[in-house]
Design a protein around this motif. Structure first.
Motif, PDB file in Angstrom:
ATOM      1  N   SER A  72       0.823  -1.219   0.000  1.00 37.01           N
ATOM      2  CA  SER A  72       0.000   0.000   0.000  1.00 37.01           C
ATOM      3  C   SER A  72       0.858   1.269   0.000  1.00 37.01           C
ATOM      4  CB  SER A  72      -1.024   0.017   1.142  1.00 37.01           C
ATOM      5  OG  SER A  72      -0.528  -0.621   2.268  1.00 37.01           O
ATOM      6  N   SER A  73       2.018   1.231   0.678  1.00 37.15           N
ATOM      7  CA  SER A  73       2.849   2.453   0.643  1.00 37.15           C
ATOM      8  C   SER A  73       3.468   2.630  -0.747  1.00 37.15           C
ATOM      9  CB  SER A  73       3.927   2.422   1.729  1.00 37.15           C
ATOM     10  OG  SER A  73       4.895   1.462   1.421  1.00 37.15           O
ATOM     11  N   GLY A  74       3.796   1.512  -1.438  1.00 38.02           N
ATOM     12  CA  GLY A  74       4.316   1.590  -2.807  1.00 38.02           C
ATOM     13  C   GLY A  74       3.279   2.176  -3.752  1.00 38.02           C
ATOM     14  N   SER A  75       1.997   1.780  -3.538  1.00 41.12           N
ATOM     15  CA  SER A  75       0.911   2.321  -4.367  1.00 41.12           C
ATOM     16  C   SER A  75       0.763   3.820  -4.124  1.00 41.12           C
ATOM     17  CB  SER A  75      -0.424   1.645  -4.033  1.00 41.12           C
ATOM     18  OG  SER A  75      -0.320   0.260  -4.216  1.00 41.12           O
ATOM     19  N   ARG A  76       0.785   4.195  -2.826  1.00 39.37           N
ATOM     20  CA  ARG A  76       0.610   5.613  -2.485  1.00 39.37           C
ATOM     21  C   ARG A  76       1.715   6.467  -3.092  1.00 39.37           C
ATOM     22  NH1 ARG A  76      -1.035   3.743   2.497  1.00 39.37           N
ATOM     23  NH2 ARG A  76       1.025   4.052   3.424  1.00 39.37           N
ATOM     24  N   SER A  77       2.969   5.999  -2.961  1.00 39.60           N
ATOM     25  CA  SER A  77       4.086   6.820  -3.454  1.00 39.60           C
ATOM     26  C   SER A  77       4.005   6.973  -4.977  1.00 39.60           C
ATOM     27  CB  SER A  77       5.430   6.223  -3.039  1.00 39.60           C
ATOM     28  OG  SER A  77       5.597   4.953  -3.620  1.00 39.60           O
ATOM     29  N   PHE A  78       3.485   5.943  -5.670  1.00 36.72           N
ATOM     30  CA  PHE A  78       3.337   6.063  -7.133  1.00 36.72           C
ATOM     31  C   PHE A  78       2.266   7.100  -7.479  1.00 36.72           C
ATOM     32  CE2 PHE A  78       1.346   5.072 -11.174  1.00 36.72           C
ATOM     33  CZ  PHE A  78       2.425   4.839 -12.021  1.00 36.72           C
ATOM     34  N   GLU A 128       1.420   9.635  -5.904  1.00 35.69           N
ATOM     35  CA  GLU A 128       1.873  11.012  -5.660  1.00 35.69           C
ATOM     36  C   GLU A 128       2.631  11.598  -6.856  1.00 35.69           C
ATOM     37  OE1 GLU A 128       3.931  10.546  -1.965  1.00 35.69           O
ATOM     38  OE2 GLU A 128       2.024  10.238  -0.910  1.00 35.69           O
ATOM     39  N   THR A 129       3.099  10.711  -7.773  1.00 36.72           N
ATOM     40  CA  THR A 129       3.893  11.204  -8.907  1.00 36.72           C
ATOM     41  C   THR A 129       3.026  11.487 -10.133  1.00 36.72           C
ATOM     42  OG1 THR A 129       4.275   8.961  -9.728  1.00 36.72           O
ATOM     43  CG2 THR A 129       5.889   9.842  -8.158  1.00 36.72           C
ATOM     44  N   VAL A 130       1.716  11.122 -10.097  1.00 36.95           N
ATOM     45  CA  VAL A 130       0.880  11.327 -11.286  1.00 36.95           C
ATOM     46  C   VAL A 130      -0.111  12.463 -11.042  1.00 36.95           C
ATOM     47  CG1 VAL A 130       1.082   8.944 -12.080  1.00 36.95           C
ATOM     48  CG2 VAL A 130      -0.772   9.538 -10.532  1.00 36.95           C
ATOM     49  N   SER A 131      -0.560  13.073 -12.160  1.00 38.14           N
ATOM     50  CA  SER A 131      -1.473  14.218 -12.004  1.00 38.14           C
ATOM     51  C   SER A 131      -2.909  13.738 -11.747  1.00 38.14           C
ATOM     52  CB  SER A 131      -1.415  15.107 -13.245  1.00 38.14           C
ATOM     53  OG  SER A 131      -1.578  14.298 -14.403  1.00 38.14           O
ATOM     54  N   ASP A 132      -3.357  12.728 -12.532  1.00 32.64           N
ATOM     55  CA  ASP A 132      -4.744  12.259 -12.374  1.00 32.64           C
ATOM     56  C   ASP A 132      -4.774  10.999 -11.512  1.00 32.64           C
ATOM     57  OD1 ASP A 132      -7.364  11.621 -12.508  1.00 32.64           O
ATOM     58  OD2 ASP A 132      -7.464  11.257 -14.674  1.00 32.64           O
ATOM     59  N   LYS A 133      -4.985  11.202 -10.204  1.00 34.45           N
ATOM     60  CA  LYS A 133      -4.941  10.056  -9.281  1.00 34.45           C
ATOM     61  C   LYS A 133      -6.120   9.110  -9.475  1.00 34.45           C
ATOM     62  CE  LYS A 133      -2.345  12.254  -5.522  1.00 34.45           C
ATOM     63  NZ  LYS A 133      -1.702  13.181  -6.459  1.00 34.45           N
ATOM     64  N   MET A 134      -7.260   9.614  -9.989  1.00 42.21           N
ATOM     65  CA  MET A 134      -8.460   8.781 -10.078  1.00 42.21           C
ATOM     66  C   MET A 134      -8.526   7.976 -11.378  1.00 42.21           C
ATOM     67  SD  MET A 134      -9.314   9.351  -7.198  1.00 42.21           S
ATOM     68  CE  MET A 134     -10.636   8.155  -7.125  1.00 42.21           C
ATOM     69  N   ASP A 135      -7.600   8.252 -12.307  1.00 45.08           N
ATOM     70  CA  ASP A 135      -7.587   7.500 -13.561  1.00 45.08           C
ATOM     71  C   ASP A 135      -7.407   6.001 -13.259  1.00 45.08           C
ATOM     72  OD1 ASP A 135      -7.152   6.372 -15.974  1.00 45.08           O
ATOM     73  OD2 ASP A 135      -5.354   7.506 -16.506  1.00 45.08           O
ATOM     74  N   PRO A 136      -8.355   5.147 -13.745  1.00 44.03           N
ATOM     75  CA  PRO A 136      -8.278   3.705 -13.422  1.00 44.03           C
ATOM     76  C   PRO A 136      -6.925   3.087 -13.795  1.00 44.03           C
ATOM     77  CG  PRO A 136     -10.344   4.203 -14.530  1.00 44.03           C
ATOM     78  CD  PRO A 136      -9.550   5.467 -14.537  1.00 44.03           C
ATOM     79  N   LEU A 137      -6.342   3.536 -14.927  1.00 46.96           N
ATOM     80  CA  LEU A 137      -5.054   2.957 -15.341  1.00 46.96           C
ATOM     81  C   LEU A 137      -3.974   3.298 -14.308  1.00 46.96           C
ATOM     82  CD1 LEU A 137      -3.340   1.447 -17.414  1.00 46.96           C
ATOM     83  CD2 LEU A 137      -2.836   3.649 -18.487  1.00 46.96           C
ATOM     84  N   ASN A 138      -3.966   4.561 -13.849  1.00 48.27           N
ATOM     85  CA  ASN A 138      -2.980   4.948 -12.833  1.00 48.27           C
ATOM     86  C   ASN A 138      -3.167   4.153 -11.544  1.00 48.27           C
ATOM     87  OD1 ASN A 138      -1.567   6.736 -14.365  1.00 48.27           O
ATOM     88  ND2 ASN A 138      -2.753   8.528 -13.741  1.00 48.27           N
ATOM     89  N   GLN A 139      -4.431   3.893 -11.209  1.00 52.26           N
ATOM     90  CA  GLN A 139      -4.723   3.097  -9.997  1.00 52.26           C
ATOM     91  C   GLN A 139      -4.067   1.717 -10.111  1.00 52.26           C
ATOM     92  OE1 GLN A 139      -7.016   3.616  -7.230  1.00 52.26           O
ATOM     93  NE2 GLN A 139      -7.191   5.787  -7.696  1.00 52.26           N
ATOM     94  N   VAL A 140      -4.256   1.088 -11.282  1.00 51.16           N
ATOM     95  CA  VAL A 140      -3.706  -0.267 -11.483  1.00 51.16           C
ATOM     96  C   VAL A 140      -2.172  -0.215 -11.534  1.00 51.16           C
ATOM     97  CG1 VAL A 140      -3.670  -2.277 -13.008  1.00 51.16           C
ATOM     98  CG2 VAL A 140      -5.798  -1.048 -12.656  1.00 51.16           C
ATOM     99  N   LEU A 141      -1.641   0.818 -12.205  1.00 48.86           N
ATOM    100  CA  LEU A 141      -0.175   0.963 -12.274  1.00 48.86           C
ATOM    101  C   LEU A 141       0.402   1.153 -10.861  1.00 48.86           C
ATOM    102  CD1 LEU A 141       0.227   3.257 -15.408  1.00 48.86           C
ATOM    103  CD2 LEU A 141       1.134   0.938 -15.165  1.00 48.86           C
ATOM    104  N   ALA A 142      -0.304   1.942 -10.051  1.00 44.18           N
ATOM    105  CA  ALA A 142       0.146   2.189  -8.678  1.00 44.18           C
ATOM    106  C   ALA A 142       0.154   0.890  -7.883  1.00 44.18           C
ATOM    107  CB  ALA A 142      -0.778   3.204  -8.008  1.00 44.18           C
ATOM    108  N   PHE A 143      -0.920   0.103  -8.060  1.00 39.89           N
ATOM    109  CA  PHE A 143      -1.023  -1.174  -7.346  1.00 39.89           C
ATOM    110  C   PHE A 143       0.144  -2.083  -7.752  1.00 39.89           C
ATOM    111  CE2 PHE A 143      -2.418  -5.531  -6.788  1.00 39.89           C
ATOM    112  CZ  PHE A 143      -2.904  -5.494  -5.492  1.00 39.89           C
ATOM    113  N   THR A 144       0.416  -2.141  -9.055  1.00 38.43           N
ATOM    114  CA  THR A 144       1.497  -3.000  -9.558  1.00 38.43           C
ATOM    115  C   THR A 144       2.850  -2.549  -9.010  1.00 38.43           C
ATOM    116  OG1 THR A 144       0.166  -3.231 -11.561  1.00 38.43           O
ATOM    117  CG2 THR A 144       2.415  -4.055 -11.671  1.00 38.43           C
ATOM    118  N   ASN A 145       3.043  -1.227  -8.905  1.00 34.56           N
ATOM    119  CA  ASN A 145       4.268  -0.682  -8.315  1.00 34.56           C
ATOM    120  C   ASN A 145       4.417  -1.157  -6.861  1.00 34.56           C
ATOM    121  OD1 ASN A 145       6.572   1.243  -8.386  1.00 34.56           O
ATOM    122  ND2 ASN A 145       5.384   2.273  -6.802  1.00 34.56           N
TER     123      ASN A 145
END
Length: 481
Positions: free
Chosen positions: A423-429, A431-448
């Motif tokens: 969860s901290s890896g997802s959060r830190s990812f 923080e680096t993107v502009s659109d936090k609610m974008d579903p793709l960013n959510q999945v990318l964050a989870f994978t990170n």
């Protein structure tokens, strides 16, 4: 009661029926431990509860084991083998029946605790009985057969329950287990023999209380942190601090007592301690991987519950089949040639898992999982058997209690740390993107987050590899009765 004399005169002990009774009972007990994980989504919507509440079905189970298993060394000396075997199965049957008819989450929760009481009595009893009825130079194979059940049941749990949930409700996970538990009870009632003589040690209530607060506090603290309580929350910090203080007090008390509840003299035997440390490393890596992989498969790769369960099946089956084989190899060659290569493979697979992305092929994941499960079969049973072989018979109940307790604790720690790094890896990812609610960013964050969690697992497995260089074969010839 001639057959209640200890091992030395155990010529009239029928080894095969005793082991078979344990295998049937152990399989169902451990199967239900993971089978319910697949039904969590259904339970959350069915009972209208939150994910963190649903997680208590697993945490409560682990917590009960963490509290009861340390006392098992004492219980094993207090009651006969038959009494404990039948009591453990009756608890499992009652717990499974309550779970099958559970109308509310609270009732299901109580059922899980009763089931866990059954498992907490059964596991140490099973290991202790094997140590008593099987001579040291043949133990690897027998421990391997038990390993087959201990690893195989939780591995097939998710797949079988995925199949059940496709057509039936989650209640059927328990309805299907019930008749098998009855078979184990009847079989055990006929064939289970008393293999030790109870010594009736006096119960020390202060030790029981300290052990309950100590192990319970640590399992609860880590589980709460993993469930989203976060490491900084007052509840987590308090339970971990209180748990640690109680454990230290418990350990000091045990060294001062004439008849300790959990005899810590086992730690004077170096191979026992090294074997224990290797098992703890394995459990941390394995349980955190088994928690994170299904989440990755369902979230990042968007697989169905059943497909995710099927992908993890080959590794579990191969691990089960190889357990007795590795046990036989251990009997012939000792632990070193299995444990060291095993840990090299574990570190390698964890590195592989830390490179996963949204494009990773399912074949790559299945191959890595199979490699991980083969490696675990090379480490767990050889390290455990070698460690227990070094103990004198009077320390068997204590050695098995220590190993089984710390296994539960390290599993809880591994899962909690893995999930919180995720969860901290997802959060830190995010923080680096502009659109936090974008579903793709959510999945990318989870994978990170998943990648970060596996980097933690690489570090743990390298620590294990360093420890493994110190493992030596215990010379059992002079210890054979």
């Amino acid at each position: 009661m001639s057959n209640q004399q200890t091992v030395a005169e155990s010529s009239n002990i029928k080894v095969l029926p005793i082991i078979t009774s344990f295998l049937i009972a152990g399989f169902i007990g451990l199967f239900s431990e993971t089978a319910l994980n697949m039904a969590l989504k259904e339970l959350i919507s069915g009972f209208g509860i939150h994910e963190t509440t649903a997680q208590w079905l697993t945490t409560g189970y682990l917590l009960t084991l963490g509290i009861l298993v340390p006392i098992s060394g004492f219980i094993l000396q207090r009651f006969t083998t038959r009494q404990l075997f039948i009591a453990s199965l009756i608890c499992s049957i009652i717990g499974t029946f309550i779970a099958a008819i559970a109308p509310t989450f609270g009732v299901l929760m109580i059922a899980r605790v009763v089931q866990a009481v059954g498992t907490a009595l059964l596991l140490p009893l099973m290991f202790n009985t094997i140590l008593v009825i099987i001579p040291p130079h043949k133990r690897g194979k027998s421990m391997g057969i038990i390993g087959l059940v201990i690893m195989f049941a939780p591995a097939v749990g998710p797949t079988v329950s995925g199949l059940i949930l496709k057509t039936l409700t989650w209640h059927w996970i328990f309805w299907i287990s019930l008749p098998l538990l009855f078979v184990a009870l009847v079989f055990g009632a006929f064939f289970m023999q008393n293999v030790t003589t109870p010594t009736k040690p006096k119960i020390d209530m202060i030790s029981v209380v300290l052990s309950t607060i100590g192990f319970g506090g640590i399992v609860f603290g880590f589980s709460s942190a993993g469930e989203g309580g976060g490491w900084g929350s007052l509840q987590v910090v308090l339970t971990l601090v209180i748990g640690t203080i109680a454990l230290v007090a418990f350990s000091i008390r045990q060294t001062k007592m004439k008849e300790p509840m959990l005899d810590l003299k086992a730690f004077k035997y170096p191979m026992f301690t090294i074997g224990l440390l290797l098992i703890l490393v394995c459990m941390m890596v394995l349980l955190s991987a088994m928690m994170i992989l299904p989440l990755y498969l369902q979230t990042s790769l968007a697989l169905s519950t059943f497909a995710a369960g099927l992908m993890l099946l080959p590794g579990g089956v191969i691990n089960g089949i190889l357990s007795p084989v590795m046990g036989g190899l251990f009997d012939r060659f000792g632990p070193k040639w299995l444990v060291i290569p095993g840990l090299v493979i574990v570190a390698g697979t964890m590195y592989g898992f830390s490179t996963v992305t949204l494009e990773t092929s399912t074949g790559f994941i299945v191959a890595l999982h199979i490699a991980l499960m083969i490696a675990i079969s090379m480490i767990m049973m050889p390290a455990q058997t070698n460690g227990l072989n070094q103990l004198p018979p009077e320390l068997y109940p204590h050695g098995t209690a220590i190993m089984n307790t710390l296994q539960q604790v390290s599993g809880a720690i591994g899962t909690a740390v893995g999930i919180s790094i995720l969860s901290s890896g997802s959060r830190s990812f995010l923080e680096t993107v502009s659109d936090k609610m974008d579903p793709l960013n959510q999945v990318l964050a989870f994978t990170n987050g998943v990648q970060h969690a596996f980097i933690f697992a690489i570090i743990v497995s390298i620590v294990g590899l360093v420890i493994s260089f110190f493992i030596k074969r215990v010379n059992v010839e002079q210890k054979a009765h």
